[in-house]
Design a protein around this motif. Structure first.
Motif, mmCIF file in Angstrom:
data_model
loop_
_atom_site.group_PDB
_atom_site.id
_atom_site.type_symbol
_atom_site.label_atom_id
_atom_site.label_comp_id
_atom_site.label_asym_id
_atom_site.label_seq_id
_atom_site.Cartn_x
_atom_site.Cartn_y
_atom_site.Cartn_z
ATOM 1 N N SER A 25 -27.005 9.381 17.553
ATOM 2 C CA SER A 25 -25.695 9.119 16.943
ATOM 3 C C SER A 25 -25.868 8.645 15.506
ATOM 4 O O SER A 25 -25.125 9.061 14.612
ATOM 5 C CB SER A 25 -24.954 8.048 17.729
ATOM 6 O OG SER A 25 -24.911 8.407 19.069
ATOM 7 N N SER A 26 -26.864 7.782 15.262
ATOM 8 C CA SER A 26 -27.104 7.256 13.913
ATOM 9 C C SER A 26 -27.462 8.381 12.973
ATOM 10 O O SER A 26 -26.945 8.459 11.842
ATOM 11 C CB SER A 26 -28.242 6.233 13.938
ATOM 12 O OG SER A 26 -27.967 5.260 14.893
ATOM 13 N N ILE A 27 -28.336 9.278 13.438
ATOM 14 C CA ILE A 27 -28.737 10.404 12.577
ATOM 15 C C ILE A 27 -27.526 11.266 12.258
ATOM 16 O O ILE A 27 -27.291 11.638 11.101
ATOM 17 C CB ILE A 27 -29.845 11.217 13.271
ATOM 18 C CG1 ILE A 27 -31.144 10.413 13.228
ATOM 19 C CG2 ILE A 27 -30.039 12.573 12.591
ATOM 20 C CD1 ILE A 27 -32.201 10.921 14.150
ATOM 21 N N THR A 41 -22.577 19.587 9.932
ATOM 22 C CA THR A 41 -21.977 18.617 10.848
ATOM 23 C C THR A 41 -21.568 19.287 12.150
ATOM 24 O O THR A 41 -21.812 18.772 13.250
ATOM 25 C CB THR A 41 -20.749 17.964 10.177
ATOM 26 O OG1 THR A 41 -21.141 17.500 8.886
ATOM 27 C CG2 THR A 41 -20.242 16.802 10.990
ATOM 28 N N ALA A 81 -24.402 10.316 12.217
ATOM 29 C CA ALA A 81 -23.540 9.566 11.313
ATOM 30 C C ALA A 81 -24.105 9.588 9.892
ATOM 31 O O ALA A 81 -23.366 9.801 8.922
ATOM 32 C CB ALA A 81 -23.409 8.135 11.811
ATOM 33 N N LEU A 82 -25.437 9.427 9.762
ATOM 34 C CA LEU A 82 -26.077 9.426 8.443
ATOM 35 C C LEU A 82 -25.877 10.758 7.737
ATOM 36 O O LEU A 82 -25.539 10.809 6.557
ATOM 37 C CB LEU A 82 -27.581 9.133 8.597
ATOM 38 C CG LEU A 82 -27.952 7.654 8.661
ATOM 39 C CD1 LEU A 82 -29.437 7.493 8.928
ATOM 40 C CD2 LEU A 82 -27.569 6.958 7.338
ATOM 41 N N THR A 133 -31.457 4.161 23.804
ATOM 42 C CA THR A 133 -32.101 4.187 22.485
ATOM 43 C C THR A 133 -31.983 5.574 21.875
ATOM 44 O O THR A 133 -31.625 5.725 20.708
ATOM 45 C CB THR A 133 -33.584 3.806 22.633
ATOM 46 O OG1 THR A 133 -33.672 2.671 23.468
ATOM 47 C CG2 THR A 133 -34.213 3.529 21.294
ATOM 48 N N THR A 162 -33.263 15.889 9.993
ATOM 49 C CA THR A 162 -32.622 15.519 11.256
ATOM 50 C C THR A 162 -33.440 16.025 12.441
ATOM 51 O O THR A 162 -33.702 15.316 13.385
ATOM 52 C CB THR A 162 -31.220 16.142 11.315
ATOM 53 O OG1 THR A 162 -30.604 15.918 10.087
ATOM 54 C CG2 THR A 162 -30.439 15.523 12.445
ATOM 55 N N ILE A 221 -28.485 6.217 20.711
ATOM 56 C CA ILE A 221 -28.163 5.459 19.488
ATOM 57 C C ILE A 221 -28.832 6.131 18.291
ATOM 58 O O ILE A 221 -28.202 6.331 17.249
ATOM 59 C CB ILE A 221 -28.620 3.984 19.634
ATOM 60 C CG1 ILE A 221 -27.703 3.286 20.618
ATOM 61 C CG2 ILE A 221 -28.621 3.285 18.291
ATOM 62 C CD1 ILE A 221 -28.213 1.956 21.111
ATOM 63 N N VAL A 222 -30.113 6.539 18.463
ATOM 64 C CA VAL A 222 -30.833 7.200 17.374
ATOM 65 C C VAL A 222 -30.135 8.496 16.991
ATOM 66 O O VAL A 222 -29.863 8.763 15.813
ATOM 67 C CB VAL A 222 -32.307 7.465 17.802
ATOM 68 C CG1 VAL A 222 -32.972 8.418 16.818
ATOM 69 C CG2 VAL A 222 -33.074 6.157 17.875
#
Lengths: 145, 532
Positions: B49-51, B229, B53-54, B43, B14, B46-47
């Protein structure tokens, strides 16, 4: 000290009349003005019979002659070489022996009336002036004494 | 702890793959934006947040897998217990068979046949139960089938024949051979049971251990995932606060201070993407406002200066016009009101004439200044004896100013210094220098005028004994309407004479200058080319 331009002139216009009157009866008028033609104009305007004229062409000699001679009236230009007319006026007004001396300021400057009257001038006359206007102003001032 | 190691792997990934956290330092975005590689804030969000979430999904997946595994292990353990119980029940039947047989053979009492008969009835069901339960594990099933085969053989080949023999001849049945054979068979069955149960109990223990291990792993993954988390959410929040909220707050505070008039304010750093653009736009706006203000102030200052010059000009013109006008009007009025003798009249008319000419000259000077500005000054080109011209002008001024001594000297002894030019304009230049020298010298002072010719030039010098020109005013001497300290000394003039003079000299291809310091008088000079 520079040689002063002052010369004592006795009633040039009507010498026949002025010659008859005793010197002590005449008003002494000091003319502080660097323009010779205007000094002459002042003399002729006042008429020579009652006056004894003294000329000064710069501020330094003007103040000096005022202190020495204690004239009855000073006709003062504001734009004078060496010392300004306003400085001469202030010197006259700060000298107790000259308390009786009337001062008529004649100037080409248009906006000095307040300052000149505040500094103790009795009259403020703008150039160009009407000779009769100057004569009346001077007579009025001298009759008041 | 091995589970934490798994998630740290995820954390490391991460951190490595999450540039937004790195960009919270103020320098990074400047550098990246300078290279034109700055990702937009959207961007980056979003990146990030995606990380996040992953990582959360991975942690929960691992947790889910562990939980399923735990359930599976628990099921296996419970199944193993069922197999053991079925084996023990089957063994109990074998014991019942042996006990019943032994009691009947020894006593001959049919009472002992009852447990035997019941055991025989239950035997098929228990046997098939054990085989069914062992079906998932081929080797154990094989062992179960062998066990069941042994028991069936024990019943068919030993128990039933011995019961039949005992009914006929109990003594034979009690014989040593039969007893020994019975013991051998039951011992063998028991040892099979022992092996079967030992293996099964080992499997149970394995399953329980595996279930416990899986449970530990699931708990560890859960805890580590929760910690990771939490950390990620905190980091994301910190990133939002540092890279967005703080720059935006600073921009808001900056805008307020800017509105309050602090135009020198610039925001530090830039921040990522749109926040960086906001900061840069703010700084450039502040700069532009400040530049505009400075320009406006400077224009204002110029305007004030020009207003001051204008007002000074009006006062100069007014004074310069009023003084000769006073003579003209005064003497005219006197002559209209009084009768003067012929001599006086001529004299006064002379004064009126000269003063009117002075006025006309004033107008001419202003027009000349205008002509010079427009480049319309016309010059004649004729031979002019500058020496003779000087003599005339000096003589003229001597007549006008009795209070000063005017001395003229030819330095090189020559009386004639011819140049090519406009005699009227050159006379204007000389008159101007003489007039200035007299105006600025005290009464009784001397004005020295000299002329000399050398190396193709004719030079004229005019020296006065006035109060001089202080160093700081030198640059302005040839500026239109500049009069230095003349006004405070009561010296009349328009501040045009020197400007016009220099323009005239330069239009002749000559030069003009001066040398002076405060209190030490001044020397004004000009030089013109002498024709070959």
């Amino acid at each position: 000290m520079y040689g002063t331009y002052a010369t004592v002139l006795r009633g040039q216009v009507n010498s026949a009349q002025s010659a008859g009157a005793p010197a002590t009866d005449r008003w002494m008028v000091l003319i502080c003005e660097d323009e010779a033609t205007l000094r002459e104009l002042v003399r002729i305007s006042l008429g020579g019979d009652d006056y004894e004229f003294v000329d000064a062409a710069d501020g330094v000699s003007g103040a000096q002659l005022a202190r020495q001679l204690q004239p009855d009236l000073v006709v003062l230009d504001l734009m004078l070489p060496l010392r300004s007319g306003l400085e001469v006026l202030e010197e006259i007004r700060s000298d107790a022996r000259l308390a009786h001396t009337r001062v008529v300021v004649i100037t080409a400057s248009s906006n000095r009336r307040e300052a000149v009257l505040a500094a103790g001038a009795d009259r403020f006359i703008r150039k160009p002036f009407e000779p009769a206007e100057l004569r009346m102003a001077v007579e009025e001032l001298l009759d008041k004494r | 702890m091995s589970a934490t190691a798994n998630t740290t792997g995820a954390q490391v990934r991460t951190q490595a793959a999450a540039p937004p956290r790195g960009t919270s330092s103020p320098r990074a975005p400047v550098a990246t934006s300078a290279e034109g590689r700055s990702a937009s804030l959207a961007t980056r969000m979003i990146v990030a947040s995606s990380i996040l979430a992953l990582v959360v999904a991975a942690v929960f997946a691992a947790f889910l897998v562990s939980t399923i595994e735990l359930r599976h292990s628990t099921g296996r353990a419970s199944h193993s217990k069922d197999v053991s119980i079925a084996a023990l029940q089957l063994e109990a039947l074998v014991v019942d068979l042996e006990t019943g047989l032994r009691g009947f053979v020894l006593t001959g009492s049919p009472r002992f046949l009852a447990p035997l008969t019941r055991a025989r009835k239950e035997l098929p069901m228990r046997s098939s139960g054990l085989i069914r339960l062992s079906a998932g594990e081929p080797r154990q099933e094989q062992r179960a089938r062998a066990l069941v085969g042994d028991i069936r053989a024990y019943v068919d080949d030993y128990v039933l024949p011995v019961v039949r023999i005992a009914r006929i001849d109990s003594a034979t049945a009690r014989g040593a051979v039969a007893t020994i054979e019975g013991k051998r068979r039951t011992d063998e069955i028991r040892s099979r049971f022992d092996r079967f149960l030992k293996i099964d109990s080992r499997r149970v223990a394995d399953s329980v251990a595996s279930a416990n291990g899986t449970a530990d792993v699931a708990i560890a993954i859960g805890a580590a995932g929760l910690a990771a988390t939490t950390l990620l959410v905190l980091a994301f929040g910190l990133f939002l606060a540092r890279s967005i909220a703080r720059p935006v707050r600073e921009a808001a505070e900056g805008a307020k201070r800017l509105a309050d008039g602090d135009l020198s304010l610039r925001l530090p750093g830039a921040g990522p993407g749109e926040v960086g653009e906001l900061t840069r736009a703010f700084n450039s706006m502040a700069e532009s406002i400040q530049r505009g203000r400075t320009e406006l102030e400077s224009q204002n200052e110029q305007l004030r200066e020009s207003e001051r010059v204008k007002s000074e000009l009006v006062s100069i013109v007014s004074h310069e016009v009023r003084t000769p006008l006073a003579s003209v009007l005064g003497f005219t009025s006197l002559m209209l009101q009084h009768d003067f003798d012929e001599e006086a009249r001529r004299r006064y008319l002379g004064i009126i004439d000269s003063q009117a000419r002075r006025l006309a000259q004033l107008v001419e000077d202003f027009l000349d200044a205008r002509r010079l500005e427009e480049g319309k000054l016309e010059l004649r080109r004729e031979p002019v004896d500058l020496g003779a011209l000087l003599e005339e002008e000096v003589e003229l001024f001597r007549g006008q100013s009795s209070g000063h001594e005017l001395r003229l000297e030819a330095r090189d002894g020559s009386r004639s210094h011819v140049v090519l030019g406009d005699s009227g304009r050159l006379a204007q230049v000389v008159a101007n220098l003489l007039s200035n020298a007299i105006k600025y010298s005290p009464e009784g002072g001397a004005v020295d005028v000299s002329i000399s010719g050398a190396e193709g030039w004719v030079s004229v010098f005019v020296r006065d004994q006035g109060f001089g020109i202080p160093e700081e005013q030198h640059a302005q001497v040839f500026t239109k309407f500049f009069r230095g300290d003349a006004a405070t000394h009561g010296i009349p003039g328009t501040g045009l004479g020197l400007v016009l003079s220099r323009e005239i000299v330069e239009a002749h291809g000559g030069e003009m200058g001066f040398d002076s310091s405060a209190g030490a008088g001044a020397v004004f000079w000009f030089r013109l080319r002498s024709p070959d």
